[in-house]
Write an enzyme that holds these catalytic residues in place. Sequence first.
Site, PDB file in Angstrom:
ATOM      1  N   ALA A 112       0.840  -1.207   0.000  1.00 44.33           N
ATOM      2  CA  ALA A 112       0.000   0.000   0.000  1.00 44.33           C
ATOM      3  C   ALA A 112       0.869   1.249   0.000  1.00 44.33           C
ATOM      4  O   ALA A 112       1.432   1.629   1.032  1.00 44.33           O
ATOM      5  CB  ALA A 112      -0.920  -0.012   1.224  1.00 44.33           C
TER       6      ALA A 112
ATOM      7  N   GLU B 299      -2.233   6.747  -2.520  1.00 31.74           N
ATOM      8  CA  GLU B 299      -3.264   7.349  -1.656  1.00 31.74           C
ATOM      9  C   GLU B 299      -4.333   8.030  -2.522  1.00 31.74           C
ATOM     10  O   GLU B 299      -4.058   8.381  -3.670  1.00 31.74           O
ATOM     11  CB  GLU B 299      -2.605   8.383  -0.732  1.00 31.74           C
ATOM     12  CG  GLU B 299      -1.511   7.739   0.114  1.00 31.74           C
ATOM     13  CD  GLU B 299      -0.935   8.660   1.175  1.00 31.74           C
ATOM     14  OE1 GLU B 299      -1.087   9.901   1.047  1.00 31.74           O
ATOM     15  OE2 GLU B 299      -0.340   8.122   2.125  1.00 31.74           O
TER      16      GLU B 299
ATOM     17  N   PHE C 285      -6.562   1.894  -4.458  1.00 32.63           N
ATOM     18  CA  PHE C 285      -6.177   1.061  -5.608  1.00 32.63           C
ATOM     19  C   PHE C 285      -5.257  -0.094  -5.178  1.00 32.63           C
ATOM     20  O   PHE C 285      -4.366  -0.494  -5.932  1.00 32.63           O
ATOM     21  CB  PHE C 285      -5.458   1.886  -6.692  1.00 32.63           C
ATOM     22  CG  PHE C 285      -6.172   3.131  -7.136  1.00 32.63           C
ATOM     23  CD1 PHE C 285      -7.551   3.171  -7.226  1.00 32.63           C
ATOM     24  CD2 PHE C 285      -5.454   4.276  -7.478  1.00 32.63           C
ATOM     25  CE1 PHE C 285      -8.217   4.319  -7.646  1.00 32.63           C
ATOM     26  CE2 PHE C 285      -6.096   5.432  -7.896  1.00 32.63           C
ATOM     27  CZ  PHE C 285      -7.488   5.462  -7.982  1.00 32.63           C
TER      28      PHE C 285
ATOM     29  N   GLU D 155       9.179  -4.326  -9.557  1.00 32.64           N
ATOM     30  CA  GLU D 155       7.763  -4.409  -9.961  1.00 32.64           C
ATOM     31  C   GLU D 155       7.600  -4.033 -11.435  1.00 32.64           C
ATOM     32  O   GLU D 155       6.859  -4.674 -12.182  1.00 32.64           O
ATOM     33  CB  GLU D 155       6.902  -3.478  -9.095  1.00 32.64           C
ATOM     34  CG  GLU D 155       5.445  -3.439  -9.551  1.00 32.64           C
ATOM     35  CD  GLU D 155       4.554  -2.491  -8.746  1.00 32.64           C
ATOM     36  OE1 GLU D 155       5.086  -1.732  -7.906  1.00 32.64           O
ATOM     37  OE2 GLU D 155       3.322  -2.515  -8.953  1.00 32.64           O
TER      38      GLU D 155
ATOM     39  N   HIS E  10     -10.317  -9.925 -34.741  1.00 36.43           N
ATOM     40  CA  HIS E  10     -11.508 -10.692 -34.341  1.00 36.43           C
ATOM     41  C   HIS E  10     -12.818 -10.024 -34.777  1.00 36.43           C
ATOM     42  O   HIS E  10     -13.900 -10.602 -34.577  1.00 36.43           O
ATOM     43  CB  HIS E  10     -11.533 -10.890 -32.816  1.00 36.43           C
ATOM     44  CG  HIS E  10     -10.636 -11.992 -32.328  1.00 36.43           C
ATOM     45  ND1 HIS E  10      -9.267 -11.885 -32.289  1.00 36.43           N
ATOM     46  CD2 HIS E  10     -10.918 -13.227 -31.854  1.00 36.43           C
ATOM     47  CE1 HIS E  10      -8.750 -12.999 -31.810  1.00 36.43           C
ATOM     48  NE2 HIS E  10      -9.725 -13.833 -31.536  1.00 36.43           N
TER      49      HIS E  10
ATOM     50  N   GLY F  28       1.890   0.787 -11.120  1.00 36.01           N
ATOM     51  CA  GLY F  28       3.325   0.628 -10.849  1.00 36.01           C
ATOM     52  C   GLY F  28       4.140   1.834 -11.265  1.00 36.01           C
ATOM     53  O   GLY F  28       5.373   1.753 -11.392  1.00 36.01           O
TER      54      GLY F  28
HETATM   55  C1  FAD Z   1      -5.792  -1.859 -10.923  1.00 35.51           C
HETATM   56  C2  FAD Z   1      -4.785  -1.080 -10.143  1.00 35.51           C
HETATM   57  C3  FAD Z   1      -4.005  -1.740  -9.206  1.00 35.51           C
HETATM   58  C4  FAD Z   1      -3.100  -1.020  -8.416  1.00 35.51           C
HETATM   59  N1  FAD Z   1      -2.419  -1.672  -7.419  1.00 35.51           N
HETATM   60  C5  FAD Z   1      -1.698  -0.938  -6.539  1.00 35.51           C
HETATM   61  C6  FAD Z   1      -1.123  -1.557  -5.383  1.00 35.51           C
HETATM   62  O1  FAD Z   1      -1.233  -2.768  -5.171  1.00 35.51           O
HETATM   63  N2  FAD Z   1      -0.458  -0.764  -4.501  1.00 35.51           N
HETATM   64  C7  FAD Z   1      -0.310   0.568  -4.687  1.00 35.51           C
HETATM   65  O2  FAD Z   1       0.304   1.228  -3.843  1.00 35.51           O
HETATM   66  N3  FAD Z   1      -0.822   1.184  -5.777  1.00 35.51           N
HETATM   67  C8  FAD Z   1      -1.525   0.469  -6.697  1.00 35.51           C
HETATM   68  N4  FAD Z   1      -2.075   1.078  -7.799  1.00 35.51           N
HETATM   69  C9  FAD Z   1      -1.924   2.513  -7.955  1.00 35.51           C
HETATM   70  C10 FAD Z   1      -1.033   2.954  -9.109  1.00 35.51           C
HETATM   71  O3  FAD Z   1       0.310   2.662  -8.839  1.00 35.51           O
HETATM   72  C11 FAD Z   1      -1.302   4.461  -9.287  1.00 35.51           C
HETATM   73  O4  FAD Z   1      -2.603   4.576  -9.858  1.00 35.51           O
HETATM   74  C12 FAD Z   1      -0.293   5.153 -10.154  1.00 35.51           C
HETATM   75  O5  FAD Z   1       0.953   5.212  -9.527  1.00 35.51           O
HETATM   76  C13 FAD Z   1      -0.729   6.594 -10.515  1.00 35.51           C
HETATM   77  O6  FAD Z   1      -1.132   7.312  -9.403  1.00 35.51           O
HETATM   78  P1  FAD Z   1      -2.528   8.093  -9.442  1.00 35.51           P
HETATM   79  O7  FAD Z   1      -3.545   7.139  -9.889  1.00 35.51           O
HETATM   80  O8  FAD Z   1      -2.736   8.747  -8.130  1.00 35.51           O
HETATM   81  O9  FAD Z   1      -2.360   9.189 -10.568  1.00 35.51           O
HETATM   82  P2  FAD Z   1      -1.795  10.670 -10.388  1.00 35.51           P
HETATM   83  O10 FAD Z   1      -0.514  10.620  -9.651  1.00 35.51           O
HETATM   84  O11 FAD Z   1      -2.869  11.537  -9.876  1.00 35.51           O
HETATM   85  O12 FAD Z   1      -1.522  11.059 -11.912  1.00 35.51           O
HETATM   86  C14 FAD Z   1      -2.583  11.441 -12.798  1.00 35.51           C
HETATM   87  C15 FAD Z   1      -1.978  11.750 -14.170  1.00 35.51           C
HETATM   88  O13 FAD Z   1      -1.040  12.820 -14.057  1.00 35.51           O
HETATM   89  C16 FAD Z   1       0.217  12.432 -14.578  1.00 35.51           C
HETATM   90  N5  FAD Z   1       1.314  13.017 -13.803  1.00 35.51           N
HETATM   91  C17 FAD Z   1       1.450  13.062 -12.455  1.00 35.51           C
HETATM   92  N6  FAD Z   1       2.625  13.630 -12.134  1.00 35.51           N
HETATM   93  C18 FAD Z   1       3.250  13.939 -13.295  1.00 35.51           C
HETATM   94  C19 FAD Z   1       4.504  14.543 -13.628  1.00 35.51           C
HETATM   95  N7  FAD Z   1       5.387  14.896 -12.696  1.00 35.51           N
HETATM   96  N8  FAD Z   1       4.799  14.705 -14.938  1.00 35.51           N
HETATM   97  C20 FAD Z   1       3.921  14.325 -15.903  1.00 35.51           C
HETATM   98  N9  FAD Z   1       2.736  13.741 -15.653  1.00 35.51           N
HETATM   99  C21 FAD Z   1       2.405  13.547 -14.368  1.00 35.51           C
HETATM  100  C22 FAD Z   1       0.234  10.902 -14.442  1.00 35.51           C
HETATM  101  O14 FAD Z   1       1.160  10.319 -15.330  1.00 35.51           O
HETATM  102  C23 FAD Z   1      -1.217  10.572 -14.770  1.00 35.51           C
HETATM  103  O15 FAD Z   1      -1.373  10.541 -16.155  1.00 35.51           O
HETATM  104  C24 FAD Z   1      -2.943   0.373  -8.627  1.00 35.51           C
HETATM  105  C25 FAD Z   1      -3.696   1.026  -9.609  1.00 35.51           C
HETATM  106  C26 FAD Z   1      -4.623   0.322 -10.338  1.00 35.51           C
HETATM  107  C27 FAD Z   1      -5.447   1.067 -11.347  1.00 35.51           C
END
Ligand code: FAD
Length: 383
Positions: free
Chosen positions: A126, A129, A158, A243, A342, A367
């Site tokens: 985890a 956030e 997530f 990862e 398909h 990841g």
């Molecule tokens: C099915 C699934 C399983 C997951 N499993 C895990 C898990 O087991 N453990 C865990 O901890 N997390 C998990 N995650 C979370 C995942 O790692 C995050 O969703 C991911 O790191 C992106 O974070 P965010 O969703 O908060 O997006 P945000 O950080 O809010 O980013 C939103 C957008 O802004 C862009 N962005 C942000 N900062 C920048 C920057 N500096 N420059 C350019 N673009 C930027 C991002 O690329 C993205 O396109 C999972 C997510 C999913 C969908």
Amino acid sequence: MHYLFEAEEHAAIRQTMRRFAQAQIAPNSAEWEEAEEFPLELYKAACDAGIVGVGYPEAVGGQGGDLSHIIVASDEMVIAGRSVGVVVGLGSHGIALPPIIRFGTPDQQARFVKPCLAEGKIAALAVTEPGGGSDVANLATRAVRDGDAYVVTGAKTFITSGTRADFVTCAVRTGGAGHGGISLLVIEKGTPGFTVSKKLRKTGWWASDTAELHFDGCRVPVANRIGPEHGAFPMIMMNFAAERLMLAGQCVAIAELAYRESIAYARERQAFGKPLTGFQVTRHKLADMASRIAAARALTGEAVVRVLKPGGDLQAAGLAAMAKNVGTDMCSFVCDQAVQIHGGYGYMRETLVERLYRDARLYPIGGGTREIMNEVIAKTEGY
Ligand SMILES: Cc1cc2nc3c(=O)[nH]c(=O)nc-3n(C[C@H](O)[C@H](O)[C@H](O)COP(=O)(O)OP(=O)(O)OC[C@H]3O[C@@H](n4cnc5c(N)ncnc54)[C@H](O)[C@@H]3O)c2cc1C
């Protein structure tokens, strides 16, 4: 085609994985994906078959081996099992355990690692956030020291295997702002103040559970802290590199499966009096798919070999980010082409490539996003 690094022991792992996946996963894969879960007993069955511990030291209950064995195991499990959701759900220990194996005490390894690798306990990682996942250094979940415990308040989202996990390896803020104030705590299910939301509904990876976790004044023993206080950021980054290579490997496996499905379909489906393979445009689609899969497999394999060499840790972040982005782009392309080959059936829920197309959408996000991978590459390349 297999990874160039594969030796005899990789072939043996493929055989074990294939046997398990064909018997235990493939016959149920469509049903479990639609049900958005798989039976809990599968964790124990996988342990008994000796596949959960592949790639982890025998001293902590694993089967031995390294990242190359993990990637081969997951490749075979995706292809033979035909459920990406099951593979990532069963495999969540792959991101939750390595910090404990590498930096945990023998007591922590006995309490958390062995029960996962040998008895079917479930682990999750985890970090992300609700307020943000990319900016790990600014995570907000707070852990305040109070005697022999930390009092944890905050939320994670997530989280793969979040609803089922017996414990989570959780990133928390024990110190000041930025990357120097982060620690890792193992937070066990049932700890008062730790609650799990219902399963989140997603685009793909349906058979795996994904959850939001809440910590409300949750007391976690200091004995559950992994490594030094405030010292977790480098551990988390190291874990991310491994990862990301695993995710690159999953992209190769998913694309390979979509490619094989497409060849079979194109040979059998008739249009204008001949099979789809009778059209040059179909053959060229398949040729492009095969070429891109081969390229992504080659880069992922090379990255794994380089990272496993002495001193490879130093190159890991940049190589893993490159392999993940190349794998991600390739997988999105291949799954899209597979749906196209398909035709209408490619858009139907009964067709495997429809599901793979949705599963593939996770990889530029999970990841570490595609954009963040490019940030990592730019940094490691020095510009
Ligand atoms: C099915 C699934 C399983 C997951 N499993 C895990 C898990 O087991 N453990 C865990 O901890 N997390 C998990 N995650 C979370 C995942 O790692 C995050 O969703 C991911 O790191 C992106 O974070 P965010 O969703 O908060 O997006 P945000 O950080 O809010 O980013 C939103 C957008 O802004 C862009 N962005 C942000 N900062 C920048 C920057 N500096 N420059 C350019 N673009 C930027 C991002 O690329 C993205 O396109 C999972 C997510 C999913 C969908």
